[in-house]
Motif scaffolding. Structure first.
Motif, short mmCIF file in Angstrom:
data_model
loop_
_atom_site.label_atom_id
_atom_site.label_comp_id
_atom_site.label_asym_id
_atom_site.label_seq_id
_atom_site.Cartn_x
_atom_site.Cartn_y
_atom_site.Cartn_z
N SER A 76 0.68 6.00 -7.38
CA SER A 76 -0.58 5.35 -7.00
C SER A 76 -0.25 4.09 -6.21
N TYR A 77 -1.07 3.84 -5.20
CA TYR A 77 -0.93 2.63 -4.38
C TYR A 77 -2.31 2.00 -4.21
N MET B 287 -3.81 -0.92 -1.80
CA MET B 287 -3.42 -1.70 -0.63
C MET B 287 -4.65 -2.47 -0.11
N LEU C 154 2.33 -0.34 5.32
CA LEU C 154 2.86 1.00 5.11
C LEU C 154 4.27 1.14 5.68
N THR D 160 6.55 -0.28 3.06
CA THR D 160 6.59 0.56 1.86
C THR D 160 7.30 1.88 2.13
N TRP E 173 9.02 5.69 -2.12
CA TRP E 173 7.87 6.06 -1.29
C TRP E 173 7.44 7.49 -1.60
N PHE F 79 -3.83 6.90 -2.78
CA PHE F 79 -3.91 5.60 -2.09
C PHE F 79 -5.35 5.08 -2.17
N VAL G 124 -7.38 2.02 -0.61
CA VAL G 124 -7.33 0.98 0.43
C VAL G 124 -8.60 0.14 0.34
N ILE H 262 -0.58 10.91 5.01
CA ILE H 262 -1.27 10.54 3.77
C ILE H 262 -2.65 11.19 3.79
N VAL I 288 -6.50 9.61 0.02
CA VAL I 288 -6.85 8.21 0.24
C VAL I 288 -8.35 8.02 0.02
#
Length: 579
Positions: free
Chosen positions: A31-32, A34, A50, A53, A59, A65, A67, A94, A97
């Motif tokens: 999980s990210y 950002m 990105l 990262t 990675w 993701f 955002v 990706i 997202v």
């Protein structure tokens, strides 16, 4: 958040030195979260994060993701979300997202404000990988915050049926994995390529199972390293979705691309001259061991003596057959039974007849075993002096037919093994020249791949002819596992792995490769595929059972005739001198 979840959270920021990075080589982030801001360019700010990262070992482009765009004022929210989604897919593949855009006027009036959340789903409504963001839910700020529709933010986005969406493939030509069969250009000046090969047939099975249409890209012909590098470059740069055609599973390539599970195996081997046929007379003599021949001779002697003594001590001795009254007659009858020919007369004594019957059964079993082995030996006596181990190869006087491609590969993959080769080297230019020298002479060994060599030799032999015998050492130099390579983060990797695993378990890969081998030599190569003729001497492998194979029988017959003549002359001299 860290206190509530008890999960480790790694926090990083651009232009700041990270003192200790919480990551391991084998650990991937799932999980990210950002954050980006509108000052300057929100999309470029996110891309800079990105880029930083993306360089880490942890990675994971398949992670979730989230955002957050804060303080947005100028553009429409959906338009900015579209730009972010396109950038993340184009450069980083990706797909999972969710984009939350925080507008300044919404934050000032939380009682009526809602924050939109956008996402996109590939292969939806037969749109393939076309990006079309949509509003998935709203985060309402009233009452501490809640989702309006309580929608699933990260649904499964990769379907099982791709509805004939095109998959772009880079395939370098390499026998037998993938070979260009034909290409043609239509009226709109679009060139279409058609490939066949060991891996192509398996790839077609996967594409058919996923309902994908195949678009082959052009890989210009050339040396193997150059064509394979071109295929990898096409995938890395986004011109192709995947590449296959003799690509091994290797750490260097796996760091740049995503490999599927291996589905084909290949071995790098030493090819050595085949041994010489065993002399048939020697092989016949070795059907039974020495002690076995002595035991058979003893049984024959014992049978003759026992029948002679039983006949002599019988009360019906005067009525016994003449062939069983003396020792010479008994030996003659025993020899006749062993050779499978009739005797002059049967014994009349029941005890002698029982012994004679046992002798007949013994000779019947013995003769059956002997004739079975004898017939096999006459056709194929076997080989001797076959080199089977690497030590036997080093102790021989063979030379090493060396070419740069194979020798460099051995040196790169197993350097210790390469440095230990103790054979005199003879340069032969390229692989074809080395294999031609190996196949048509008995003075050297060569290094090559098993499947590749088998198909190359098969292609150089005229259709309908038997392929030549290839002899290798027992141990292999190196094992290669072949795979397909996707761009990092490709959503096709998971479905491909599932289908590959299923067709491997069902045996379809083995069946398709066997079927391809049966039809390989009969394909009409309109693309002009040519291979140097590796075979200059032919051997169809068919053994005709002729008089040559009966030489040993005629030798025994000649020996028997000579001995009979000697005995006959001796009898004449005996009668003339003493009578």
């Amino acid at each position: 958040m860290n206190e509530d979840t008890k999960w480790p959270i790694e926090v990083s920021c651009l232009d700041f030195l990270i003192i200790q990075e919480f990551e391991e080589a084998n650990v991937k982030h799932h999980s990210y979260v950002m954050f980006t801001w509108p000052e300057g360019d929100a999309v470029q700010n996110l891309r800079d994060q990105l880029n930083q990262t993306w360089k880490r070992q942890s990675w994971n482009p398949r992670a979730n993701f989230f955002v957050v765009v804060s303080g947005h004022q100028t553009q429409r929210s959906s338009f900015l979300a579209q730009q972010i989604a396109e950038m993340m897919w184009k450069y980083y593949m990706i797909m999972n997202v969710v984009i939350l855009i925080s507008e300044e006027q919404n934050i000032r009036r939380p009682e009526i404000a809602a924050l939109p959340l956008f996402t996109w789903i590939p292969y939806k409504d037969k749109k393939c990988s076309e990006i079309d963001v949509f509003l998935i839910d709203l985060w309402l700020l009233e009452g501490g915050g809640r989702f309006r529709d309580k929608a699933l933010l990260f649904p499964i986005k990769v379907p099982k049926n791709f509805f004939q969406c095109p998959v772009r493939v880079s395939v370098p030509s390499l026998i037998p994995f993938a070979m260009l069969k034909e290409k043609f250009t239509d009226e709109e000046n679009c060139t279409t390529y058609s490939y066949v090969g060991y891996e192509v047939e398996n790839f077609k099975l996967v594409a058919e199972a996923l309902n994908l249409s195949i678009l082959y890209g052009e890989v210009p012909p050339g040396r193997i390293p150059e064509t394979h590098k071109k295929g990898i470059d096409d995938v890395v740069e986004g011109f192709s979705d995947l590449a296959f055609g003799g690509y091994p599973l290797h750490l260097f390539l796996a760091n740049m691309l995503d490999p599927t599970i291996p589905y084909l195996k290949e071995y790098l081997k030493w090819y050595v001259p085949c041994g010489n046929p065993v002399p048939r007379s020697e092989k016949v003599a070795n059907i039974f061991k020495t002690h076995m021949w002595l035991a058979i001779f003893f049984v024959f002697m014992l049978a003759a003596v026992v029948m002679r003594q039983l006949s002599k001590r019988s009360e019906l001795f005067d009525f016994e057959s003449r062939g069983f009254r003396d020792v010479s007659g008994c030996f003659y009858n025993v020899w006749a039974v062993s050779m499978g020919v009739p005797v002059s007369d049967m014994p009349r004594n029941s005890t002698t007849r029982f012994v004679f019957l046992c002798l007949v059964w013994y000779c019947f079993v013995l003769r059956t075993l002997f004739q079975t082995c004898f017939t096999s030996i006459l056709v194929n006596p076997g080989i001797i002096d076959q080199i089977r181990t690497i030590e036997e190869l080093y102790q021989s006087d063979l030379v090493y037919f060396r070419n740069d491609e194979m020798d460099t590969l051995v040196q790169f993959t197993v350097p210790d093994y390469h440095s230990g080769i103790r054979l005199q080297k003879e340069e032969c230019g390229n692989w074809s020249a080395c294999m031609t020298e190996y196949l048509n002479s008995q003075r050297g060994a060569a290094v090559s791949f098993g499947v590749f060599t088998e198909y190359a030799v098969l292609l150089s032999v005229p259709a309908g002819s038997e392929e030549p015998q290839l002899c290798t050492l027992r141990e292999d130099i190196y094992r290669l596992d072949y795979t397909m390579y996707f761009r990092k983060g490709s959503p096709l990797l998971g479905p491909f792995n599932k289908v590959i695993r299923r067709i491997m378990e069902s045996g379809l890969i083995l069946k398709s490769t066997n079927d391809f081998k049966e039809t390989f030599r009969y394909i009409n190569w309109s693309s002009g595929l040519k291979l140097p003729n590796l075979i200059t001497k032919t051997d169809d492998g068919y053994t005709v059972f002729s008089l040559y194979h009966l030489t040993i029988i005629f030798r025994v017959l000649a020996l028997g005739c000579v001995m009979s003549c000697v005995v006959f002359v001796g009898e004449l001299l005996y009668c003339k001198v003493f009578k």
